[in-house]
Design a protein around this motif. Structure first.
Motif, PDB file in Angstrom:
ATOM      1  N   PRO A 138       7.376   3.077   3.869  1.00  0.00           N
ATOM      2  CA  PRO A 138       6.688   2.098   4.710  1.00  0.00           C
ATOM      3  C   PRO A 138       6.950   2.386   6.188  1.00  0.00           C
ATOM      4  O   PRO A 138       7.935   3.053   6.524  1.00  0.00           O
ATOM      5  N   PRO A 139       6.101   1.885   7.063  1.00  0.00           N
ATOM      6  CA  PRO A 139       6.269   2.140   8.494  1.00  0.00           C
ATOM      7  C   PRO A 139       7.495   1.407   9.039  1.00  0.00           C
ATOM      8  O   PRO A 139       8.022   0.493   8.413  1.00  0.00           O
TER       9      PRO A 139
ATOM     10  N   ASP B 129      -6.196   0.624   7.056  1.00  0.00           N
ATOM     11  CA  ASP B 129      -7.521   1.181   6.771  1.00  0.00           C
ATOM     12  C   ASP B 129      -7.428   2.570   6.155  1.00  0.00           C
ATOM     13  O   ASP B 129      -8.142   2.894   5.201  1.00  0.00           O
ATOM     14  N   GLU B 130      -6.547   3.405   6.698  1.00  0.00           N
ATOM     15  CA  GLU B 130      -6.389   4.773   6.180  1.00  0.00           C
ATOM     16  C   GLU B 130      -5.865   4.765   4.744  1.00  0.00           C
ATOM     17  O   GLU B 130      -6.363   5.508   3.887  1.00  0.00           O
ATOM     18  N   LEU B 131      -4.866   3.919   4.473  1.00  0.00           N
ATOM     19  CA  LEU B 131      -4.306   3.864   3.126  1.00  0.00           C
ATOM     20  C   LEU B 131      -5.317   3.285   2.137  1.00  0.00           C
ATOM     21  O   LEU B 131      -5.415   3.765   0.993  1.00  0.00           O
ATOM     22  N   LYS B 132      -6.053   2.270   2.557  1.00  0.00           N
ATOM     23  CA  LYS B 132      -7.071   1.703   1.671  1.00  0.00           C
ATOM     24  C   LYS B 132      -8.101   2.760   1.286  1.00  0.00           C
ATOM     25  O   LYS B 132      -8.505   2.864   0.132  1.00  0.00           O
ATOM     26  N   GLN B 133      -8.516   3.563   2.267  1.00  0.00           N
ATOM     27  CA  GLN B 133      -9.493   4.621   1.994  1.00  0.00           C
ATOM     28  C   GLN B 133      -8.886   5.669   1.074  1.00  0.00           C
ATOM     29  O   GLN B 133      -9.508   6.091   0.105  1.00  0.00           O
ATOM     30  N   LYS B 134      -7.650   6.072   1.352  1.00  0.00           N
ATOM     31  CA  LYS B 134      -6.975   7.097   0.551  1.00  0.00           C
ATOM     32  C   LYS B 134      -6.803   6.629  -0.898  1.00  0.00           C
ATOM     33  O   LYS B 134      -6.977   7.414  -1.826  1.00  0.00           O
ATOM     34  N   LEU B 135      -6.495   5.351  -1.061  1.00  0.00           N
ATOM     35  CA  LEU B 135      -6.239   4.800  -2.398  1.00  0.00           C
ATOM     36  C   LEU B 135      -7.501   4.317  -3.095  1.00  0.00           C
ATOM     37  O   LEU B 135      -7.453   3.904  -4.249  1.00  0.00           O
ATOM     38  N   GLY B 136      -8.627   4.352  -2.393  1.00  0.00           N
ATOM     39  CA  GLY B 136      -9.902   3.942  -2.989  1.00  0.00           C
ATOM     40  C   GLY B 136     -10.070   2.437  -3.106  1.00  0.00           C
ATOM     41  O   GLY B 136     -10.735   1.951  -4.004  1.00  0.00           O
ATOM     42  N   HIS B 137      -9.483   1.693  -2.175  1.00  0.00           N
ATOM     43  CA  HIS B 137      -9.617   0.224  -2.171  1.00  0.00           C
ATOM     44  C   HIS B 137     -10.850  -0.186  -1.415  1.00  0.00           C
ATOM     45  O   HIS B 137     -11.261   0.344  -0.487  1.00  0.00           O
TER      46      HIS B 137
ATOM     47  N   ALA C 243      -0.822  -0.771  12.871  1.00  0.00           N
ATOM     48  CA  ALA C 243      -0.727  -1.273  11.495  1.00  0.00           C
ATOM     49  C   ALA C 243      -2.119  -1.397  10.884  1.00  0.00           C
ATOM     50  O   ALA C 243      -2.340  -1.017   9.730  1.00  0.00           O
ATOM     51  N   SER C 244      -3.066  -1.894  11.662  1.00  0.00           N
ATOM     52  CA  SER C 244      -4.430  -2.044  11.165  1.00  0.00           C
ATOM     53  C   SER C 244      -5.039  -0.691  10.815  1.00  0.00           C
ATOM     54  O   SER C 244      -5.682  -0.535   9.768  1.00  0.00           O
ATOM     55  N   LYS C 245      -4.819   0.298  11.680  1.00  0.00           N
ATOM     56  CA  LYS C 245      -5.336   1.642  11.415  1.00  0.00           C
ATOM     57  C   LYS C 245      -4.710   2.224  10.149  1.00  0.00           C
ATOM     58  O   LYS C 245      -5.405   2.827   9.325  1.00  0.00           O
ATOM     59  N   MET C 246      -3.394   2.033   9.997  1.00  0.00           N
ATOM     60  CA  MET C 246      -2.715   2.576   8.826  1.00  0.00           C
ATOM     61  C   MET C 246      -3.205   1.895   7.550  1.00  0.00           C
ATOM     62  O   MET C 246      -3.391   2.545   6.522  1.00  0.00           O
TER      63      MET C 246
ATOM     64  N   LEU D  14       0.828  -1.209   0.000  1.00  0.00           N
ATOM     65  CA  LEU D  14       0.000   0.000   0.000  1.00  0.00           C
ATOM     66  C   LEU D  14       0.864   1.261   0.000  1.00  0.00           C
ATOM     67  O   LEU D  14       0.542   2.230  -0.688  1.00  0.00           O
ATOM     68  N   CYS D  15       1.945   1.245   0.762  1.00  0.00           N
ATOM     69  CA  CYS D  15       2.827   2.405   0.827  1.00  0.00           C
ATOM     70  C   CYS D  15       3.499   2.654  -0.519  1.00  0.00           C
ATOM     71  O   CYS D  15       3.642   3.807  -0.938  1.00  0.00           O
ATOM     72  N   GLU D  16       3.902   1.586  -1.200  1.00  0.00           N
ATOM     73  CA  GLU D  16       4.487   1.749  -2.531  1.00  0.00           C
ATOM     74  C   GLU D  16       3.479   2.379  -3.479  1.00  0.00           C
ATOM     75  O   GLU D  16       3.802   3.286  -4.243  1.00  0.00           O
ATOM     76  N   GLU D  17       2.237   1.901  -3.405  1.00  0.00           N
ATOM     77  CA  GLU D  17       1.182   2.446  -4.264  1.00  0.00           C
ATOM     78  C   GLU D  17       0.902   3.907  -3.939  1.00  0.00           C
ATOM     79  O   GLU D  17       0.648   4.718  -4.839  1.00  0.00           O
TER      80      GLU D  17
END
Length: 75
Positions: A52-53, A67-75, A62-65, A44-47
């Motif tokens: 990465p953390p 979720d945040e990245l999935k939302q930001k990336l539209g997954h 990690a779970s929160k991050m 997700l961080c690469e995308e």
């Protein structure tokens, strides 16, 4: 006398259970993140084109991050 039909909790969209706890409430939330979380976060961080953390991130964070990245990336 008609037989009473009880609702099937497996068919409920959002059953009243602990299957979706806030990571802050996890008993194991302070444990180190899992290998699967680390791998998924790296992807997700690469995308997202971010670093990465750190390897010492815990499961809850990690779970929160994720979720945040999935939302930001539209997954």
């Amino acid at each position: 006398m008609a037989e009473e039909t009880l609702p099937n909790p497996k068919l409920e969209e959002h059953p009243d259970s602990n299957t979706e706890k806030d990571p802050a409430d996890w008993v194991s939330g302070g444990d180190p993140m899992t290998g699967a979380q680390k791998s998924y976060l790296t992807t997700l961080c690469e995308e997202a084109k971010i670093d990465p953390p750190s390897a010492d991130m815990n499961k809850g964070d990690a779970s929160k991050m994720i979720d945040e990245l999935k939302q930001k990336l539209g997954h």
